[in-house]
Design a protein around this motif. Structure first.
Motif, PDB file in Angstrom:
ATOM      1  N   GLY A 396       0.922  -1.210  -0.172  1.00  0.00           N
ATOM      2  CA  GLY A 396       0.110  -0.098   0.076  1.00  0.00           C
ATOM      3  C   GLY A 396       0.900   1.179  -0.158  1.00  0.00           C
ATOM      4  N   ASN A 397       0.130   2.373   0.428  1.00  0.00           N
ATOM      5  CA  ASN A 397       1.026   3.559   0.485  1.00  0.00           C
ATOM      6  C   ASN A 397       1.471   4.110   1.969  1.00  0.00           C
ATOM      7  OD1 ASN A 397       0.628   4.007  -2.366  1.00  0.00           O
ATOM      8  ND2 ASN A 397      -1.595   4.691  -1.952  1.00  0.00           N
ATOM      9  N   SER A 398       1.336   3.283   2.904  1.00  0.00           N
ATOM     10  CA  SER A 398       1.844   3.855   3.992  1.00  0.00           C
ATOM     11  C   SER A 398       2.752   2.614   4.587  1.00  0.00           C
ATOM     12  CB  SER A 398       0.766   3.793   5.200  1.00  0.00           C
ATOM     13  OG  SER A 398      -0.339   5.033   4.544  1.00  0.00           O
ATOM     14  N   PHE A 399       3.965   3.224   5.153  1.00  0.00           N
ATOM     15  CA  PHE A 399       5.017   2.356   5.605  1.00  0.00           C
ATOM     16  C   PHE A 399       4.193   1.313   7.001  1.00  0.00           C
ATOM     17  CE2 PHE A 399       8.548   0.940   8.129  1.00  0.00           C
ATOM     18  CZ  PHE A 399       9.314   0.036   7.113  1.00  0.00           C
ATOM     19  N   LEU A 400       4.702   0.083   6.637  1.00  0.00           N
ATOM     20  CA  LEU A 400       4.095  -0.996   7.449  1.00  0.00           C
ATOM     21  C   LEU A 400       5.429  -1.647   8.012  1.00  0.00           C
ATOM     22  CD1 LEU A 400       1.388  -2.229   8.437  1.00  0.00           C
ATOM     23  CD2 LEU A 400       1.767  -3.934   6.692  1.00  0.00           C
ATOM     24  N   SER A 401       5.497  -1.513   9.193  1.00  0.00           N
ATOM     25  CA  SER A 401       6.636  -1.907  10.272  1.00  0.00           C
ATOM     26  C   SER A 401       6.884  -3.399  10.094  1.00  0.00           C
ATOM     27  CB  SER A 401       6.905  -1.416  11.492  1.00  0.00           C
ATOM     28  OG  SER A 401       5.897  -1.927  12.250  1.00  0.00           O
ATOM     29  N   ASN A 402       5.763  -4.170  10.014  1.00  0.00           N
ATOM     30  CA  ASN A 402       5.524  -5.570   9.955  1.00  0.00           C
ATOM     31  C   ASN A 402       5.527  -6.195   8.596  1.00  0.00           C
ATOM     32  OD1 ASN A 402       3.165  -5.019   9.507  1.00  0.00           O
ATOM     33  ND2 ASN A 402       2.508  -6.521  11.099  1.00  0.00           N
ATOM     34  N   GLY A 403       5.779  -5.276   7.638  1.00  0.00           N
ATOM     35  CA  GLY A 403       5.513  -5.744   6.171  1.00  0.00           C
ATOM     36  C   GLY A 403       6.800  -6.028   5.550  1.00  0.00           C
TER      37      GLY A 403
END
Length: 514
Positions: A396-403
């Motif tokens: 997606g467009n927002s950073f995801l720390s567990n991604g």
């Protein structure tokens, strides 16, 4: 309490488990099927929820993929050998209940573990008759057989939605007919009629002709599908489609909604004629090709590049007229060994399910060829990561720390492939951000040429050629990358002869009709 419990390991079989879960959900109802992510309310102690669910279920399905038996933790220890491993605890609870039927389900080419491969407390699992579910063309038939077996062990009536047909006719059918007639009156030429012709009746052959279908029976089937599926998604998309007076979109959207409802695109679709215009239209399609799990990237267009990075400008629309396959995961050490890959250096991390690093560009290219595949171009890689929506990150467009495995995790090294399922891209490819940089086939620069192959990307300007003394493009970032570097439109380059513990790769395969 749910009567069916699904035990699985996310890093092993997450996607195929989702597909199985959705079929069971449709057959038995949501309240009768338990899968941890979907059934544990926010804030609940998942240990207690799992304990209660495994104790009270009547059927436990143990999903076993190719990485199930040998899944390792970050210290390299086999997870099943840990007495606190949740998969092990779930199976122990199921085997201890005489009223629970424990059924192993083998997916993605996995073999049934022997008793010697299992901890003492779950050795009995080895003697349970297993079901084999093909993730490819036999998936539906195999799951149908599994559903019959579950029915034999529990008494649950197939879930159906009660519908008041008077409401359906009044609220859905009449507005549809009105919309068609209204469109006909306002724009009779759309249906091939002149203004002077009687527009009070709309024969099916007019609708078929207007959609370039040429087959009134197909149009009847489309309308039948609308009422047969009885899902809110289909109804809403149908209304939207009719609002555009585009019956061809009506057919496409109805089929798309039906696919979403089953969480898998039908494997007999003609993918060569299917094009997607936004990420939400697509449902993951996976297939084992030459013993490697790959996911399908459908035809479509996207805006390649970024205004944030000087070497990714200008942004330009790139289109793919043919679908292609891309590895679901980065090439692992075990896969590299299985296909007799060669490199002058060993991986820094030798864990079997860690990505294979310390490979030069040419070593990666030759490995893919040994699999009857190839390295992806920059355009293919970015499209598989971002999709028509142009996501900043694969998820997606927002950073995801567990991604993703990046510097924010402070791990200082690679993790097993598939450890970050929430970071999967729109086509189901995992680890496209973080873990290791990935070689692409594309030339980034010739030494001293000041980026002779600038954007916009073009396939025919020599950047995909084989030549010496070049920098090749890398994508995706590594375990040492921050959130900016992990963006899917970010580019990096290295000498194609370089080997590094931050650099790995994945392969793609061209579409072939079976």
């Amino acid at each position: 309490m749910s009567k069916i419990f699904i035990s699985y390991r996310r890093a092993d079989s997450r996607l195929v488990t989702y597909r199985i879960y959705d079929r069971l959900h449709d057959e038995f109802g949501k309240n009768n099927v338990f899968k941890d992510i979907d059934n544990i309310p926010p804030g609940e102690d998942f240990r207690g929820v799992l304990r209660e669910a495994t104790t009270n279920c009547q059927v436990m399905l143990v999903i076993i993929g190719s990485r199930w038996i040998d899944a390792r933790d970050d210290d390299g220890n086999r997870r099943l050998d840990n007495t606190d491993d949740f998969v092990r605890l779930e199976i122990e609870a199921g085997l201890q209940q005489s009223s629970t039927q424990v059924i192993p389900v083998l997916v993605e080419g996995a073999h049934m573990p022997s008793a010697n491969e299992l901890p003492e407390t779950i050795k009995d699992l080895a003697y349970r008759n297993a079901f084999v579910v093909d993730s490819d063309r036999k998936f539906r038939a195999d799951v149908d057989s599994l559903i019959k077996a579950v029915h034999n062990n529990i008494s649950i009536r197939k879930q159906t939605r009660s519908i008041d047909w008077r409401w359906l006719v009044g609220v859905v059918l009449i507005p549809i007919i009105a919309a068609i007639i209204g469109g006909l009156i306002q724009n009779p030429e759309f249906f091939g009629l002149s203004n002077s012709e009687d527009a009070t009746e709309v024969p099916l052959d007019y609708i078929a002709t207007a959609t370039n279908n040429r087959n009134a029976t197909s149009t009847q089937q489309i309308i039948s599908t609308l009422f047969a599926t009885q899902t809110e998604i289909v109804l809403q998309r149908t209304v939207n489609a009719l609002g555009t007076q585009n019956a061809e979109l009506f057919a496409t959207e109805t089929a798309s909604a039906s696919s979403i409802n089953s969480s898998t695109t039908p494997v007999d679709d003609d993918f060569t004629t299917l094009r997607v215009s936004d990420n939400s239209e697509w449902v993951v399609v996976e297939r084992t090709i030459n013993n490697v799990m790959m996911v399908l990237v459908p035809s479509g267009c996207f805006n390649m590049g970024s205004l944030e990075f000087s070497d990714a400008q200008p942004v330009d629309e790139i289109c793919f007229d043919q679908p292609f396959w891309i590895d679901r995961f980065e090439v692992s050490n075990s896969q590299f060994s299985e296909f007799s890959g060669t490199s002058s250096q060993e991986s820094f991390n030798l864990g079997s399910n860690h990505p294979r690093e310390q490979v030069s560009w040419d070593e990666a290219r030759l490995f893919c060829l040994s699999r009857e595949a190839r390295l992806p171009t920059e355009a293919e890689w970015e499209y598989a990561a971002r999709g028509p929506d142009g996501n900043i990150y694969p998820w997606g467009n927002s950073f995801l720390s567990n991604g993703a495995n990046g510097v924010h995790n402070s791990l200082g090294g690679t993790t097993e492939i598939g450890n970050y399922p929430s970071g999967a891209s729109w086509v189901g490819a995992e680890d496209m951000s973080g873990n290791v940089w990935e070689w692409t086939h594309t030339i980034y620069d010739l030494y001293g040429s000041n980026n002779i192959y600038p954007y916009p990307y073009a396939t025919d300007d020599g950047r995909e050629n084989l030549r010496e003394n070049v920098l090749r493009s890398l994508r995706g970032g590594s375990f040492l990358s921050d959130s900016t570097i992990l963006m899917s439109n970010n580019r990096f380059s290295r000498d194609e002869n370089l080997r590094d513990n931050e650099i790995g790769f994945r392969c793609v395969s061209d579409w072939q009709d079976d």
